[in-house]
Write a protein that holds these residues in place. Structure first.
Motif, PDB file in Angstrom:
ATOM      1  N   ARG A  74       7.548 -40.265 -39.675  1.00  8.64           N
ATOM      2  CA  ARG A  74       6.975 -39.482 -40.777  1.00  8.64           C
ATOM      3  C   ARG A  74       7.977 -39.347 -41.927  1.00  8.64           C
ATOM      4  NH1 ARG A  74       2.238 -37.001 -40.198  1.00  8.64           N
ATOM      5  NH2 ARG A  74       1.391 -36.798 -38.092  1.00  8.64           N
ATOM      6  N   PHE A  75       9.241 -39.111 -41.585  1.00  5.37           N
ATOM      7  CA  PHE A  75      10.274 -38.964 -42.606  1.00  5.37           C
ATOM      8  C   PHE A  75      10.462 -40.283 -43.362  1.00  5.37           C
ATOM      9  CE2 PHE A  75      14.482 -38.608 -44.413  1.00  5.37           C
ATOM     10  CZ  PHE A  75      14.489 -37.306 -44.888  1.00  5.37           C
ATOM     11  N   ALA A  76      10.500 -41.401 -42.622  1.00  9.43           N
ATOM     12  CA  ALA A  76      10.639 -42.707 -43.268  1.00  9.43           C
ATOM     13  C   ALA A  76       9.428 -42.990 -44.153  1.00  9.43           C
ATOM     14  CB  ALA A  76      10.811 -43.802 -42.217  1.00  9.43           C
ATOM     15  N   HIS A  77       8.244 -42.601 -43.706  1.00 11.58           N
ATOM     16  CA  HIS A  77       7.035 -42.785 -44.513  1.00 11.58           C
ATOM     17  C   HIS A  77       7.130 -42.000 -45.818  1.00 11.58           C
ATOM     18  CE1 HIS A  77       2.866 -41.655 -45.693  1.00 11.58           C
ATOM     19  NE2 HIS A  77       2.736 -42.970 -45.625  1.00 11.58           N
ATOM     20  N   ALA A  78       7.558 -40.739 -45.726  1.00 12.13           N
ATOM     21  CA  ALA A  78       7.717 -39.921 -46.934  1.00 12.13           C
ATOM     22  C   ALA A  78       8.746 -40.539 -47.873  1.00 12.13           C
ATOM     23  CB  ALA A  78       8.105 -38.497 -46.558  1.00 12.13           C
ATOM     24  N   GLY A  93       2.331 -49.998 -50.760  1.00  3.11           N
ATOM     25  CA  GLY A  93       1.434 -50.998 -50.205  1.00  3.11           C
ATOM     26  C   GLY A  93       0.385 -50.399 -49.282  1.00  3.11           C
ATOM     27  N   PRO A  94       0.199 -51.004 -48.128  1.00  2.00           N
ATOM     28  CA  PRO A  94      -0.852 -50.540 -47.218  1.00  2.00           C
ATOM     29  C   PRO A  94      -0.484 -49.250 -46.475  1.00  2.00           C
ATOM     30  CG  PRO A  94       0.369 -52.321 -46.208  1.00  2.00           C
ATOM     31  CD  PRO A  94       0.889 -52.184 -47.621  1.00  2.00           C
ATOM     32  N   HIS A  95       0.674 -48.708 -46.743  1.00  2.00           N
ATOM     33  CA  HIS A  95       1.160 -47.547 -45.993  1.00  2.00           C
ATOM     34  C   HIS A  95       1.115 -46.254 -46.809  1.00  2.00           C
ATOM     35  CE1 HIS A  95       2.196 -50.231 -42.805  1.00  2.00           C
ATOM     36  NE2 HIS A  95       2.826 -50.993 -43.681  1.00  2.00           N
ATOM     37  N   ARG A  96       0.107 -46.115 -47.632  1.00  2.00           N
ATOM     38  CA  ARG A  96      -0.017 -44.887 -48.436  1.00  2.00           C
ATOM     39  C   ARG A  96      -0.342 -43.676 -47.566  1.00  2.00           C
ATOM     40  NH1 ARG A  96       0.649 -46.765 -53.293  1.00  2.00           N
ATOM     41  NH2 ARG A  96      -0.251 -48.722 -53.933  1.00  2.00           N
ATOM     42  N   THR A  97      -1.078 -43.884 -46.499  1.00  2.00           N
ATOM     43  CA  THR A  97      -1.352 -42.798 -45.557  1.00  2.00           C
ATOM     44  C   THR A  97      -0.577 -43.086 -44.281  1.00  2.00           C
ATOM     45  OG1 THR A  97      -3.327 -43.886 -44.710  1.00  2.00           O
ATOM     46  CG2 THR A  97      -3.636 -42.293 -46.493  1.00  2.00           C
ATOM     47  N   PHE A  98      -0.173 -42.033 -43.602  1.00  2.00           N
ATOM     48  CA  PHE A  98       0.677 -42.183 -42.423  1.00  2.00           C
ATOM     49  C   PHE A  98      -0.146 -42.478 -41.182  1.00  2.00           C
ATOM     50  CE2 PHE A  98       2.904 -40.373 -38.729  1.00  2.00           C
ATOM     51  CZ  PHE A  98       4.007 -41.207 -38.743  1.00  2.00           C
ATOM     52  N   ASP A  99       0.265 -43.514 -40.474  1.00  2.00           N
ATOM     53  CA  ASP A  99      -0.279 -43.849 -39.163  1.00  2.00           C
ATOM     54  C   ASP A  99       0.905 -44.312 -38.321  1.00  2.00           C
ATOM     55  OD1 ASP A  99      -1.491 -44.851 -36.892  1.00  2.00           O
ATOM     56  OD2 ASP A  99      -2.781 -46.272 -37.959  1.00  2.00           O
TER      57      ASP A  99
END
Length: 156
Positions: A74-78, A93-99
């Motif tokens: 989650r931290f890396a995503h943010a 890119g395709p990682h705008r929402t966290f999964d």
């Protein structure tokens, strides 16, 4: 040399990189998220002893490894959303929402030191991950930073 530490289990000692002593957890925790064990190491400078390492923290992280893996992801995503250029991308890119299951970081490893710890993701789908992955630095149980490992040295 092998030692058993309550709450952690057996540790095997060997000489690690850059003159560090490396204790490897012989029974690493299993991540349900990755369906794989998560390697864990305790690294101590200039000593074969575990003095100065917060072994209670090590045990707590090992006991709840997936919560820490998800917190790191989650931290890396943010961080990706905030500064995609750091990761080598122009946008998220395709990682705008966290999964967590789809976020392109893999092979997590735990490295504990007397002054803190980090989770290294040895594999990743971002340019920053070449060739050694990236690290999420923790302050106890909270991720506080993402570091590039591009300038690291190969220890093999």
């Amino acid at each position: 040399m092998t030692a058993t530490v309550p709450g952690i289990g057996p540790l095997h000692h060997e000489h690690g990189p850059d003159g560090l002593s490396m204790w490897t957890v012989l029974e690493p925790p299993h991540s349900a998220l990755y369906d794989a064990p998560v390697d864990a190491h305790v690294l101590v400078e200039g000593s074969d002893r575990l003095d100065g390492v917060d072994l209670d923290l090590v045990a707590a992280v090992l006991a709840d490894v997936d919560a820490h893996v998800e917190a790191a992801l989650r931290f890396a995503h943010a961080a990706l959303l905030e500064d995609p250029a750091f990761f080598g991308w122009q946008d998220a890119g395709p990682h705008r929402t966290f999964d967590a299951a789809a976020f392109p970081l893999g092979d997590p490893q735990l490295n504990f030191y007397p002054d803190g710890w980090l989770m290294r993701f040895a594999e990743g789908g971002f340019p920053i991950c070449e060739p050694y992955g990236l690290a999420v630095v923790f302050d106890r149980h909270a991720p506080v930073g993402v570091e590039s490992l591009a300038d690291s040295e190969d220890v093999d």
